[in-house]
Each structure stands twice: as structure tokens, then as C-alpha cells.
Motif scaffolding. Structure first.
Motif, mmCIF file in Angstrom:
data_model
loop_
_atom_site.group_PDB
_atom_site.id
_atom_site.type_symbol
_atom_site.label_atom_id
_atom_site.label_comp_id
_atom_site.label_asym_id
_atom_site.label_seq_id
_atom_site.Cartn_x
_atom_site.Cartn_y
_atom_site.Cartn_z
ATOM 1 N N GLY A 40 17.091 -56.898 20.694
ATOM 2 C CA GLY A 40 17.029 -57.873 21.778
ATOM 3 C C GLY A 40 18.173 -57.806 22.753
ATOM 4 N N ALA A 41 19.173 -56.931 22.519
ATOM 5 C CA ALA A 41 20.345 -56.860 23.399
ATOM 6 C C ALA A 41 20.355 -55.536 24.152
ATOM 7 N N CYS A 42 20.837 -55.579 25.402
ATOM 8 C CA CYS A 42 20.991 -54.365 26.208
ATOM 9 C C CYS A 42 22.405 -53.828 25.986
ATOM 10 N N LEU A 43 22.517 -52.538 25.639
ATOM 11 C CA LEU A 43 23.796 -51.927 25.288
ATOM 12 C C LEU A 43 24.196 -50.923 26.363
ATOM 13 N N PRO A 44 25.014 -51.337 27.332
ATOM 14 C CA PRO A 44 25.325 -50.464 28.466
ATOM 15 C C PRO A 44 26.088 -49.201 28.086
ATOM 16 N N ASP A 45 26.720 -49.177 26.903
ATOM 17 C CA ASP A 45 27.434 -47.966 26.491
ATOM 18 C C ASP A 45 26.516 -46.971 25.783
ATOM 19 N N ARG A 46 25.262 -47.318 25.587
ATOM 20 C CA ARG A 46 24.289 -46.420 24.945
ATOM 21 C C ARG A 46 23.256 -46.020 26.008
ATOM 22 N N GLN A 47 23.538 -44.925 26.671
ATOM 23 C CA GLN A 47 22.715 -44.505 27.816
ATOM 24 C C GLN A 47 21.535 -43.632 27.383
ATOM 25 N N ILE A 48 20.402 -43.879 28.021
ATOM 26 C CA ILE A 48 19.183 -43.101 27.790
ATOM 27 C C ILE A 48 18.968 -42.205 29.001
ATOM 28 N N ARG A 49 18.777 -40.901 28.704
ATOM 29 C CA ARG A 49 18.772 -39.911 29.796
ATOM 30 C C ARG A 49 17.677 -38.878 29.560
ATOM 31 N N ILE A 50 17.471 -38.052 30.546
ATOM 32 C CA ILE A 50 16.499 -36.962 30.424
ATOM 33 C C ILE A 50 17.117 -35.688 30.995
ATOM 34 N N PRO A 51 17.101 -34.584 30.234
ATOM 35 C CA PRO A 51 17.705 -33.333 30.726
ATOM 36 C C PRO A 51 16.987 -32.823 31.970
ATOM 37 N N LEU A 52 17.750 -32.413 32.952
ATOM 38 C CA LEU A 52 17.168 -31.930 34.202
ATOM 39 C C LEU A 52 16.260 -30.724 33.965
ATOM 40 N N GLY A 53 16.672 -29.846 33.046
ATOM 41 C CA GLY A 53 15.906 -28.637 32.790
ATOM 42 C C GLY A 53 14.589 -28.877 32.071
ATOM 43 N N MET A 54 14.389 -30.101 31.527
ATOM 44 C CA MET A 54 13.161 -30.409 30.792
ATOM 45 C C MET A 54 12.111 -31.117 31.655
ATOM 46 N N LEU A 55 12.439 -31.337 32.927
ATOM 47 C CA LEU A 55 11.494 -32.057 33.773
ATOM 48 C C LEU A 55 10.299 -31.200 34.194
ATOM 49 N N ASN A 56 10.368 -29.884 33.964
ATOM 50 C CA ASN A 56 9.174 -29.075 34.216
ATOM 51 C C ASN A 56 8.273 -29.020 32.981
ATOM 52 N N ARG A 57 8.623 -29.788 31.923
ATOM 53 C CA ARG A 57 7.754 -29.904 30.746
ATOM 54 C C ARG A 57 6.789 -31.079 30.894
ATOM 55 N N HIS A 58 6.724 -31.626 32.080
ATOM 56 C CA HIS A 58 5.746 -32.650 32.433
ATOM 57 C C HIS A 58 6.038 -33.985 31.744
ATOM 58 N N GLY A 59 5.318 -35.006 32.187
ATOM 59 C CA GLY A 59 5.576 -36.326 31.634
ATOM 60 C C GLY A 59 4.483 -37.320 31.961
ATOM 61 N N LEU A 60 4.629 -38.500 31.364
ATOM 62 C CA LEU A 60 3.684 -39.597 31.568
ATOM 63 C C LEU A 60 4.474 -40.864 31.821
ATOM 64 N N VAL A 61 4.120 -41.579 32.877
ATOM 65 C CA VAL A 61 4.657 -42.911 33.131
ATOM 66 C C VAL A 61 3.470 -43.863 33.071
ATOM 67 N N ALA A 62 3.472 -44.756 32.095
ATOM 68 C CA ALA A 62 2.315 -45.626 31.882
ATOM 69 C C ALA A 62 2.765 -47.069 31.767
ATOM 70 N N GLY A 63 1.802 -47.975 31.916
ATOM 71 C CA GLY A 63 2.098 -49.391 31.780
ATOM 72 C C GLY A 63 1.137 -50.233 32.580
ATOM 73 N N ALA A 64 1.041 -51.484 32.196
ATOM 74 C CA ALA A 64 0.146 -52.407 32.886
ATOM 75 C C ALA A 64 0.627 -52.660 34.313
ATOM 76 N N THR A 65 -0.276 -53.167 35.133
ATOM 77 C CA THR A 65 0.070 -53.492 36.517
ATOM 78 C C THR A 65 1.219 -54.498 36.567
ATOM 79 N N GLY A 66 2.201 -54.223 37.427
ATOM 80 C CA GLY A 66 3.313 -55.154 37.612
ATOM 81 C C GLY A 66 4.456 -54.996 36.632
ATOM 82 N N THR A 67 4.462 -53.909 35.850
ATOM 83 C CA THR A 67 5.527 -53.736 34.856
ATOM 84 C C THR A 67 6.678 -52.875 35.357
#
Length: 536
Positions: A40-67
Motif C-alpha cells: 500500500g505504500a509508494c517507495l520512491p527509492d525502488r525504481q521500476i524501469r525498462i531497458p532501452l535495448g528491450m523495447l524492440n521486443r514489443h509490449g502491451l499497455v492495457a487497462g480499463a477506460t480512464g486508468t
């Protein structure tokens, strides 16, 4: 772009949050998505990232309207541009154009930045704005019917498998005969010709084209044109390599396709997006894995692409997605639930950003369970988590630099640094017309193609037929006139007789001649026969 060496968090079984964050401690360039949420807490020192070189491995962004899906796209696009990677975005609702101008600093933005450990700075990206066929603001994007091809066009026209095969036969004939299909009237002309008396024999050796199927195709084309679709097909055809440009300062250009004016034509714009992707796939050389992609392509409202698609169409999409990675292109599909994407395509998507899902109905609950099953093992109760995420929060898993899936991480996403909303219409129009590409693509061109060639041949055939008919009519008329002249000659009165002829022909003369003749006749008779006759 940031480096992760100063943010690495050692894995500790007693510290689940630390173990998750350790999976995102990459050594190479990466995009910062946000801060980890745990318990339930946001931890600003624990960053979530994505490697630049892996962005050609495609992806999915999903979610209900307005999220918050659109803001996620904007966040990723900004950082890609900053790293010199061009981006393509489809703007369905008209609220992504703000990516070209700096964002607005306010209390809400500062609060979000503090929560996720972000150093927020208002920054716009170099952008180009496009529209389909010039409908709405933007540089017109057009494709020729030939390059669009029968499979994509069948999807747009909602043809069945048999009709799709017939359309493929029509394209094959046009290609073999050098009949250029630039716009819809070219295709209509070829279809009409192939079922005409002159054209029926053209396809007999390879299956033929039934009048019924041709009628279905022509009616579908008519309905398509009535929707204004004729604007999207023609020349100058857009060169998709324009999407690969970078700005003078080295940042990647963000190409935004403005689609609000054609929101009521979902089949068209989703299929047109697929054409753009397929064209890139065809034109680009193989490059293998790169340190950074050549282009990242965001395919919004992806479910529209797959609805009612034929097997041939789905096979083409699957093949394109599977192989385009080696061309340096990354593709992100944007939709509401993963089940909107076929399993064969979903299997190619290595990076996942899943926003909140709703479970208000039994179908929603079923979709939620199906979504949970698509994630790797998780330290979270995903069914509970996915229904409880707030706007701008998501569950994330990506491919690490070694190509392995990272741990599932609930994440509060960073705020975009560009304007989160549309720019003023007048400003957008100025930006469009100031582009160097505007003069290249703004005005349509109508060159000689199948329509003109078939029309010319038909006109020549009709002229020859008219000439032959005229010659036959002239010959018939000449014969008739000759016969009438002959009849007239026979009916013409004789010339007036001379005076001698008048005397000889008179009654007195005839009476006198008759008396003389009778006397002479009797005399001769007697002289000749030796008998005498009684005088009359």
C-alpha cells in the motif's frame, strides 16, 4: 535516460520489495517508469524501469477506460525521444498533441513527482502531426490501393474468405497487366471490366470472377467511398521512412497521427495503422538486436484490428510482429484487456504495463482471471491488486537486459513532462503547415492508372463499334437510295410526241388506216387464197 548502477538494490528474501526492485536494477540505459508500490505504500527509492535495448521486443499497455493508458504512452514516448529514438503514436481522442509543448507545472504534478522520486522539468518533444488522407489537422497520409493489398483491404471491406480470395485474384490480374491501382476508382474499374463481356475471359484460366462476388465487392466499395474513405487512397503515397527521423539536437521525432475526425471509422484507421507497420517491415533491412530501437510504434485501440479478422489477416499480423523486431522496430499494442489480442500475437509481447481492470460483471470477472494467468509468478494477489489500482498506477513486468522476465511490480507511474492534453487548434495548424513534409504530401495527385487506361480502351472499342455501325448504316442507306432511284426512273412520264406522231396517233388517222387496211386485207386475201369474202 538514467543509469541504474547507483540505484541497484540487492535481493533480500526477507525484503520482498527489495527483491522486486533488484530485478529492475539494469546496468545499461533504461527508461524510468515510476516507483514500486508495496504493502500500500509508494517507495520512491525502488525504481521500476525498462531497458532501452528491450523495447524492440514489443509490449502491451492495457487497462480499463480512464486508468491512465494515454499518459503512460506519453511518458514512454518522451523518454524514447530524449534517448534519440523516434516514436509513432496514434491519437484516437485528440489529447496527445500536447507532447510537442512543455507541460504545466502545478501542485498535482509536483505531488506526483515527489511521491515517485522524479525530478520533473517541463519539456516538449520535437513532433510531426499527421492525418488520414487530410481529414482533420495534419500532414495527409495516403496509401495506394496496390500497396495496401487485398488482405488489408478485405479486412476493411469486411469480405469473407471467398470474396477475399477473389479480390486477391483481381489484384493479381491488375499487377500482371500493368494496371496501376492507385485509388478506389481504379479498383472499381478493374472489377467492372472483369465481369463485362470483353473482360470475362481474362480470368477463366485461373478461376474466374463470379458476377455475384464482383457485385459484393463493388457494393462494399460504394459503401466505403460514401464514408469518405476515397480520401485515404491515392498519391502521393506516404513514405513511412519519414517516421525514422530525428531532430537537429539528436532527439527522436514523435509522429502523432491525429484520428479524432475518423473515430467513426475504426476498421479503417486500425487497418491503416497495420499498413504503416507492414510497409516499414517490407522496406527496412535486417539489423538484429540494437542498443536502441530505430522506432517504437504504439498501436492504440488494438482490439479493433483483430475484431472479425480472417485467418489470413491474423497470420499476416503474427508474422509481421514476430519478424519486425529484427528490423529494429518495437510495437506496443494498447487495448483494454490482454484477451483482446490473439494468443499468437500476445506471445510476442515481452513488456507489459497493465493498468486497473474493473470486475462489475461476470464477463469482467472472467477477463480479470484470464489477465492474471498471463503474468509470471507474482508476490502480489493480482486479482485484488488489479481491481484496486488507482489512475496512473499499473502492474509491470518487462524483459531484463538478458531477455528474462522481471518480477511483477505494482508501480506508481511518473508524470509526463509535456502538456497532458491537446494543444490549441490554431497552434496545431501552424505546426502542421510549418513542417517541411507538408508541401510534399498536402496536395493529392491523380496520375494515369487503371481507371484511365480501361476507360481509354473502352472508349476506343466503343468508337470502333460506332464507326462500324455508321459504315453499315451508310451502306444500307446507299442501297435503299439506289432502289428508290430505280423505281422513280420507271415511274417517270414519257416525252411529248412530235407533230407527225400526233397525226399518226389521232383517231381519224387510225380510222382511215383501218379502212384502208381492211380493203387491202380483203384484196390480198382474195388474191392469195383464191376465194372471195362477203363484204362487211
Amino acid at each position: 535516460m538514467s543509469q541504474s548502477t547507483d540505484r541497484a538494490v540487492p535481493a533480500d528474501p526477507a525484503d520482498p520489495a527489495g527483491a522486486i526492485a533488484a530485478g529492475y536494477a539494469f546496468t545499461g540505459p533504461a527508461l524510468d517508469l515510476g516507483a514500486l508500490i508495496w504493502d500500500g505504500a509508494c517507495l520512491p527509492d525502488r525504481q521500476i524501469r525498462i531497458p532501452l535495448g528491450m523495447l524492440n521486443r514489443h509490449g502491451l499497455v492495457a487497462g480499463a477506460t480512464g486508468t491512465g493508458k494515454t499518459k503512460t504512452l506519453q511518458l514512454i514516448a518522451e523518454q524514447l525521444s530524449a534517448n534519440g529514438v523516434p516514436v509513432f503514436l496514434a491519437d484516437i481522442k485528440g489529447d496527445v498533441s500536447g507532447i510537442s509543448v512543455p507541460g504545466t507545472d502545478n501542485e498535482k504534478v509536483r505531488e506526483r513527482a515527489a511521491e515517485v522520486g522524479q525530478e520533473w522539468r517541463a519539456t516538449g518533444c520535437p513532433g510531426e502531426f499527421y492525418s488520414l488522407g487530410g481529414i482533420g489537422p495534419g500532414i495527409p497520409l495516403r496509401a495506394t490501393v496496390t500497396s495496401f493489398g487485398p488482405v488489408l483491404l478485405s479486412k476493411v471491406l469486411q469480405l469473407n474468405q471467398t470474396q477475399e480470395q477473389s479480390l486477391g485474384l483481381i489484384f493479381h490480374y491488375a499487377d500482371s497487366k500493368g494496371l496501376e491501382l492507385f485509388d478506389l476508382k481504379d479498383l472499381r474499374a478493374v472489377v467492372a471490366f472483369l465481369v463485362s463481356d470483353r473482360g470475362k475471359a481474362e480470368l477463366k484460366g485461373i478461376g474466374g470472377l463470379s458476377t455475384v462476388t464482383a457485385g459484393v465487392i463493388l457494393r462494399a466499395l460504394t459503401a466505403f467511398e460514401q464514408q469518405g474513405a476515397s480520401e485515404f487512397f491515392g498519391e502521393p503515397e506516404f513514405d513511412t521512412s519519414e517516421f525514422l527521423r530525428t531532430a537537429a539536437d539528436g532527439r527522436g521525432t514523435v509522429s502523432v497521427l491525429e484520428l479524432p475526425a475518423v473515430q467513426d471509422k475504426p476498421q479503417l484507421f486500425s487497418t491503416f495503422l497495420m499498413w504503416l507497420l507492414a510497409d516499414l517491415y517490407t522496406d527496412l533491412p535486417e539489423v538484429g538486436d540494437l542498443e536502441r530501437p530505430k522506432l517504437v510504434f504504439f498501436f492504440d485501440e488494438a482490439h479493433l484490428l483483430f475484431n472479425g479478422a480472417s485467418k489470413a489477416f491474423l497470420d499476416s499480423i503474427t508474422q509481421t510482429v514476430r519478424l519486425i523486431r529484427s528490423k529494429g522496430i518495437g510495437v506496443f499494442f494498447v487495448t483494454q484487456t490482454p484477451k483482446d489480442v490473439p494468443a499468437d500475437v500476445l506471445a510476442q509481447l515481452g513488456n507489459r504495463v497493465q493498468h486497473a481492470l474493473r470486475a462489475f460483471t461476470p464477463d469482467d470477472a472472467k477477463a480479470l482471471k484470464a489477465t492474471v494467468k498471463t503474468f509470471p509468478n507474482s508476490a502480489y494477489d493480482l486479482e485484488e491488486l488489479l481491481t484496486g489500482l488507482g489512475t496512473g498506477e499499473a502492474v509491470i513486468t518487462v524483459l531484463s537486459e538478458k531477455g528474462a522476465p522481471t518480477p511483477v511490480a505494482a508501480t506508481r507511474l511518473r508524470a509526463p513532462q509535456s502538456l497532458m492534453g491537446p494543444v490549441d487548434a490554431a497552434e496545431l495548424d501552424r505546426a502542421v503547415k510549418a513542417s517541411l513534409l507538408y508541401s510534399r504530401y498536402a496536395e493529392p495527385v491523380d496520375r494515369e492508372s487503371a481507371y484511365e487506361k480501361i476507360s481509354a480502351e473502352q472508349a476506343a472499342a466503343e468508337a470502333a463499334a460506332e464507326a462500324a455501325a455508321a459504315a453499315a448504316e451508310a451502306e444500307k442507306r446507299a442501297e435503299k437510295e439506289a432502289k428508290e432511284a430505280e423505281k422513280a426512273a420507271r415511274r417517270a412520264p414519257k416525252p411529248d410526241p412530235s407533230l407527225a406522231e400526233q397525226v399518226v396517233g389521232s383517231g381519224i388517222f387510225r380510222s382511215l388506216a383501218r379502212s384502208v387496211g381492211t380493203s387491202l386485207g380483203r384484196e390480198i386475201s382474195r388474191s392469195l387464197f383464191g376465194t372471195a369474202r362477203r363484204r362487211r
